[in-house]
Scaffold this active site. Structure first.
Site, PDB file in Angstrom:
ATOM      1  N   HIS A  90      16.862  17.110 -13.059  1.00  0.00           N
ATOM      2  CA  HIS A  90      16.553  16.057 -12.348  1.00  0.00           C
ATOM      3  C   HIS A  90      17.466  15.436 -11.328  1.00  0.00           C
ATOM      4  CE1 HIS A  90      18.301  12.594 -14.734  1.00  0.00           C
ATOM      5  NE2 HIS A  90      18.318  13.297 -15.545  1.00  0.00           N
ATOM      6  N   ASP A  92      16.824  12.429  -9.839  1.00  0.00           N
ATOM      7  CA  ASP A  92      16.894  10.716 -10.025  1.00  0.00           C
ATOM      8  C   ASP A  92      18.007  10.445 -10.755  1.00  0.00           C
ATOM      9  OD1 ASP A  92      15.205  11.579 -11.974  1.00  0.00           O
ATOM     10  OD2 ASP A  92      15.012   9.517 -12.378  1.00  0.00           O
ATOM     11  N   ASP A 123      24.306  13.555 -15.191  1.00  0.00           N
ATOM     12  CA  ASP A 123      23.163  13.411 -15.313  1.00  0.00           C
ATOM     13  C   ASP A 123      22.387  12.969 -14.116  1.00  0.00           C
ATOM     14  OD1 ASP A 123      20.977  12.929 -17.029  1.00  0.00           O
ATOM     15  OD2 ASP A 123      21.411  10.625 -17.428  1.00  0.00           O
ATOM     16  N   GLU A 156      12.827  11.112 -13.886  1.00  0.00           N
ATOM     17  CA  GLU A 156      12.868  11.310 -15.097  1.00  0.00           C
ATOM     18  C   GLU A 156      13.807   9.961 -15.953  1.00  0.00           C
ATOM     19  OE1 GLU A 156      15.054  12.211 -18.861  1.00  0.00           O
ATOM     20  OE2 GLU A 156      16.008  11.597 -17.219  1.00  0.00           O
ATOM     21  N   GLU A 157      14.359   9.365 -15.196  1.00  0.00           N
ATOM     22  CA  GLU A 157      15.307   8.335 -15.822  1.00  0.00           C
ATOM     23  C   GLU A 157      14.151   6.887 -15.713  1.00  0.00           C
ATOM     24  OE1 GLU A 157      17.870   8.369 -17.134  1.00  0.00           O
ATOM     25  OE2 GLU A 157      19.292   9.945 -16.138  1.00  0.00           O
ATOM     26  N   HIS A 423      24.765   6.832 -17.746  1.00  0.00           N
ATOM     27  CA  HIS A 423      24.144   5.708 -17.848  1.00  0.00           C
ATOM     28  C   HIS A 423      25.091   4.629 -17.811  1.00  0.00           C
ATOM     29  CE1 HIS A 423      20.169   7.158 -19.445  1.00  0.00           C
ATOM     30  NE2 HIS A 423      20.423   8.089 -18.586  1.00  0.00           N
TER      31      HIS A 423
END
Length: 451
Positions: A90, A92, A123, A156-157, A423
């Site tokens: 992903h 995003d 990520d 996705e996030e 994150h």
């Protein structure tokens, strides 16, 4: 790395990979268009589409998914009769949070102490680059022996489910014999790992109202019901004294039987402050991979700076509940909603709103694809056996794909090992892990084609 030609090719391509990751990280592709420009996500999607076309992918398309974001799709045909492998990542990313907390700008890929720092570096923009590296290495060493479909998600996030719903509406698009999800990570740097389970997730907004409007705390405080205090009591009811999650009706005593997580190492990985205890009971692996976990993600209330002496009339919070395999997320959502309503004090008015969910996932690790990946990782990581670990996070698409394609084998690998700090501020990727995992993926595709 050894003298394996695939490994040599990947090593030679790393400077190009860094340059491409620099370009990709520069897009502020947070799929929250109230705070970040939609144009940034669209530019990232177009960058990936151009990269796929340059590698010979056909039918490259930007898919407009039902949540208002775009996923990127392409197909690289293999030999006649070859198996089909779907590669997922992903583009995003999570918002950068406190930009002042970043040592270097979050959207500028920066090398420091042997790692590459930037939001999305691990990520999961690094996952996009990993897939490209693996395919380039195969093309330079005899060709890609399978048909490859690639899907790169744009939300996705956010957990808004756009790609899941799109896949359900177009069930033939992502059909494959095996699916490689490039959004997980090794247990730690240098330890090859596939993720065999994922916890599911539900997110819920809860609002508490007690008054028609804010009141002077000196004139009314002590008798007027305070909505913020009521909300704090509701949220506190979600944890036992030891910090364990306690949602009425939700079991929380399961045990993890696989790879264990040393408590001291976990404290170091999580950067727990000295003297602060961990929460919950059981082993660390029990707590983060096999049991439910509630987290208060945010609270709407007056900030300390500028606060007035008022009894608050309303307050709300965003609550996340992670649930392990074996627990239905829809049922867990009902239990969480009922718990919040039952534990609201003083007859305060409470309302809840679910804003996203995804089921837990458990893989079949006895399948041939896992054997092919184990052999590949043994070459990419000499002297290391592939390990199986859980992951506390959620990838809702996994269960959608498992339901749509029940015969497909699903493997989860990726760049999000503990040092990556995904994150959080100062997210980074290890270029050595990018190199090794790209080699492993390339060799897996070759092994799988021959199996």
């Amino acid at each position: 790395m050894s003298s394996n030609p695939v490994a040599e090719t990947v090593a030679s391509l790393l400077p190009r990979a860094r340059a491409e990751l620099t370009e990709l990280v520069a897009f502020k592709s947070v799929a929250d268009f109230d705070r970040f420009p939609r144009s940034e996500s669209e530019a990232a999607a177009n960058w990936i589409a151009d990269a796929l076309r340059a590698e010979g992918f056909q039918d490259v398309a930007l898919l407009d998914t039902p949540d208002g974001t775009q996923s990127v799709y392409g197909c690289l045909p293999g030999p006649v009769g070859a198996r089909t492998v779907l590669l997922y990542a992903h583009y995003d990313v999570q918002p950068p949070l406190d930009e002042a907390g970043w040592t270097t700008p979050p959207f500028e890929l920066t090398e420091r102490d042997g790692r590459w720092y930037g939001r999305g570096s691990a990520d999961c923009k690094g996952g996009v680059i990993m897939h490209l590296l693996a395919l380039r290495a195969l093309k330079a060493n005899g060709g890609v022996p399978v048909t490859v479909k690639m899907i790169v998600e744009g939300s996705e996030e956010q957990g808004t489910g756009g790609l899941e719903r799109y896949a359900e509406q177009h069930p033939d698009l992502l059909a494959a014999d095996t699916i490689v999800i490039g959004d997980a990570g090794n247990f730690r740097v240098g330890q090859p790992t596939v993720t065999s389970t994922l916890r599911g997730m539900t997110m819920m907004r809860v609002r508490v109202d007690t008054l028609a409007g804010d009141l002077h705390s000196g004139q009314f405080g002590g008798a007027a019901p305070d909505a913020l205090s009521a909300l704090i009591r509701v949220l506190d009811s979600l944890r036992a004294e030891d910090g364990s999650t306690t949602v009425d009706g939700l079991t929380g005593d399961a045990h993890w039987e696989g790879l264990q997580y040393d408590e001291a190492q976990f404290r170091q990985d999580a950067k727990v402050l000295e003297g602060v205890g961990l929460i919950g009971s059981g082993t660390v692996a029990d707590r983060i991979w096999a049991r439910p976990a509630v987290t208060v993600l945010g609270i709407d209330c007056p900030p300390v700076v500028g606060a007035t002496p008022s009894v608050q009339a309303g307050a709300r919070a965003l609550v996340s509940l992670r649930v392990p395999p074996g627990v239905d997320v829809a049922e867990a959502t009902k239990l969480l909603q009922a718990h919040l309503e039952a534990h609201t004090p003083w007859g305060a008015r409470v309302s809840t709103e679910q804003i996203g969910q995804g089921q837990a996932f458990s893989a079949d690790t006895t399948s041939p694809a896992y054997a092919a990946m184990a052999d590949a990782m043994a070459v990419a990581y000499p002297g290391q056996d592939m390990q199986y670990a859980g992951q506390g996070g959620s990838i809702p698409l996994c269960n959608t794909l498992a339901a749509l394609y029940p015969q497909a084998e699903i493997l989860l690998i990726g760049l999000s090992e503990p040092e990556a700090q995904i994150h959080a501020v100062n997210e980074s990727v290890s270029p050595e892990e990018l190199e090794r995992l790209s080699v492993a993926e390339a060799l897996f595709l070759r092994n799988y084609a021959a199996g």
